[in-house]
Design a protein around this motif. Structure first.
Motif, PDB file in Angstrom:
ATOM      1  N   LYS A  51      16.516  -6.043 -45.660  1.00 19.36           N
ATOM      2  CA  LYS A  51      16.353  -5.040 -45.818  1.00 19.36           C
ATOM      3  C   LYS A  51      15.444  -4.189 -47.482  1.00 19.36           C
ATOM      4  O   LYS A  51      15.975  -3.208 -47.490  1.00 19.36           O
ATOM      5  N   CYS A  52      15.325  -5.864 -48.230  1.00 17.06           N
ATOM      6  CA  CYS A  52      13.808  -5.115 -48.791  1.00 17.06           C
ATOM      7  C   CYS A  52      13.168  -4.719 -47.965  1.00 17.06           C
ATOM      8  O   CYS A  52      12.667  -3.652 -49.125  1.00 17.06           O
TER       9      CYS A  52
ATOM     10  N   HIS B  35      18.190 -10.269 -46.185  1.00 21.19           N
ATOM     11  CA  HIS B  35      17.686 -10.219 -47.312  1.00 21.19           C
ATOM     12  C   HIS B  35      16.361  -9.300 -47.321  1.00 21.19           C
ATOM     13  O   HIS B  35      15.944  -8.061 -47.847  1.00 21.19           O
TER      14      HIS B  35
END
Length: 350
Positions: A298-299, A295
């Motif tokens: 991805k961010c 996560h």
């Protein structure tokens, strides 16, 4: 032997000494480490008379602008009250340099005088964030950036403080070699050369003024809780507002949602840790409040255009297409109305 580049530093009254030193020292060290006179520099003032820096140090120049001789590059050193240095004589001289294809640059607030002379038209430029509002209002036709520094063809503009060092190191790398710029970094105990596209860090109170204390409180809570993020409902409760009121404050003054602003704070912190420490990506993700490494990656990639691992290795992000949307949290949203009441440069109060 490489040809010597002659650089003129034009000093105006109340110029910022740290910006001047940050621009000159890389040139000195380039000569020292290469064993060659790669650069020669001269101090200039408009009339040839001494000028006083903002720290009250008096500097005696080598020449006036009329008798400085040949220049390969000219860097204008601005500072407090830079608009007071405008003159017809200075405008004409800067325009002559532009016609002769001399590289023109500016540090701190010096871009104001280049813009006043009309030699920044068609170029991307920047200057110290505190003078940005007045600059945009005075020169709305220019492409003004909140980046640390901009090198656009034969124009080099930089914000203040130590950023001119990064700009000059980038220039030395381009004109000579990365080995030389890296060696200069080592001599100055500088961990890395900051990229020009990195944004200036602008205190929120300067962006929104003192009229929004609740917004400042929310942001302070966010900055103090990056490892374990607080929910929006909790933030609103702590400052005595409703969730909807907090959302309206952010949309009105920061042009993005509270969650988006909070995420950007965490990602900027992650980028600092990534580039300045040896922490693992897992450790950095945890320290910045991300529940998982995928996560976080991805961010990070969505925000900076490059995954964390590549950013640490120095691999640059691909250039975004011309029609790519600009993330609102990356835009320096200074209210232009504040420029009308801006008495002087250097108004930061701790």
């Amino acid at each position: 032997m490489s040809q010597t580049n002659r650089v003129g530093f034009l000093l105006v009254d109340n110029f910022t000494m740290i910006s001047l030193a940050s621009a000159i020292e890389p040139l000195r060290m380039a000569n020292q480490l290469s064993g060659q006179p790669l650069y020669e520099w001269v101090m200039l003032t408009e009339t040839g008379e001494p000028v006083r820096a903002s720290d009250h140090v008096m500097v005696t120049p080598d020449h006036s602008i009329q008798d400085c001789g040949h220049l390969d590059m000219m860097i204008l050193c601005g500072g407090v009250g830079v608009a007071n240095a405008r003159s017809r004589n200075l405008r004409a001289w800067l325009q002559q340099l532009a016609k002769r294809r001399v590289k023109l640059g500016a540090v701190c607030t010096g871009s104001y005088l280049l813009a006043d002379a009309g030699v920044l038209t068609g170029y991307r430029c920047t200057l110290h964030w505190e003078y940005m509002a007045a600059f945009k209002e005075s020169f709305p036709h220019l492409e003004t950036s909140s980046a640390l520094y901009c090198i656009d063809r034969d124009r080099l503009t930089s914000s203040g403080g130590t950023v001119p060092m990064d700009m000059m190191l980038h220039l030395i790398e381009k004109e000579h070699s990365s080995a030389l710029s890296t060696a200069i970094c080592d001599m100055f105990l500088c961990e890395r050369i900051r990229e020009g596209q990195e944004e200036q860090r602008v205190p929120l109170r300067h962006m929104v003024g003192t009229a929004q204390p609740k917004l400042a409180e929310v942001v302070a809570l966010m900055e103090a809780n990056l490892e374990e993020p607080i929910t929006l409902d909790e933030l609103a409760f702590y400052v005595g507002l409703s969730r909807r009121q907090v959302e309206r404050l952010f949309q009105r003054h920061v042009k993005c949602s509270p969650s988006r602003y909070y995420l950007n704070l965490r990602l900027k912190r992650a980028r600092q840790l990534l580039r300045q420490t040896s922490f693992s990506i897992i450790e950095i993700a945890t320290a910045c409040g991300f529940v998982s490494t995928p996560h976080f990656s991805k961010c990070y990639r969505e925000n900076f255009g490059v995954p964390p691992r590549d950013d640490r290795c120095g691999r640059s992000a691909p250039k975004p297409p011309a029609d790519a949307p600009i993330l609102p949290e990356l835009v320096m949203n200074i209210q232009l109305e504040s420029a009308r009441g801006e008495p002087t440069f250097a108004s930061v109060i701790l």
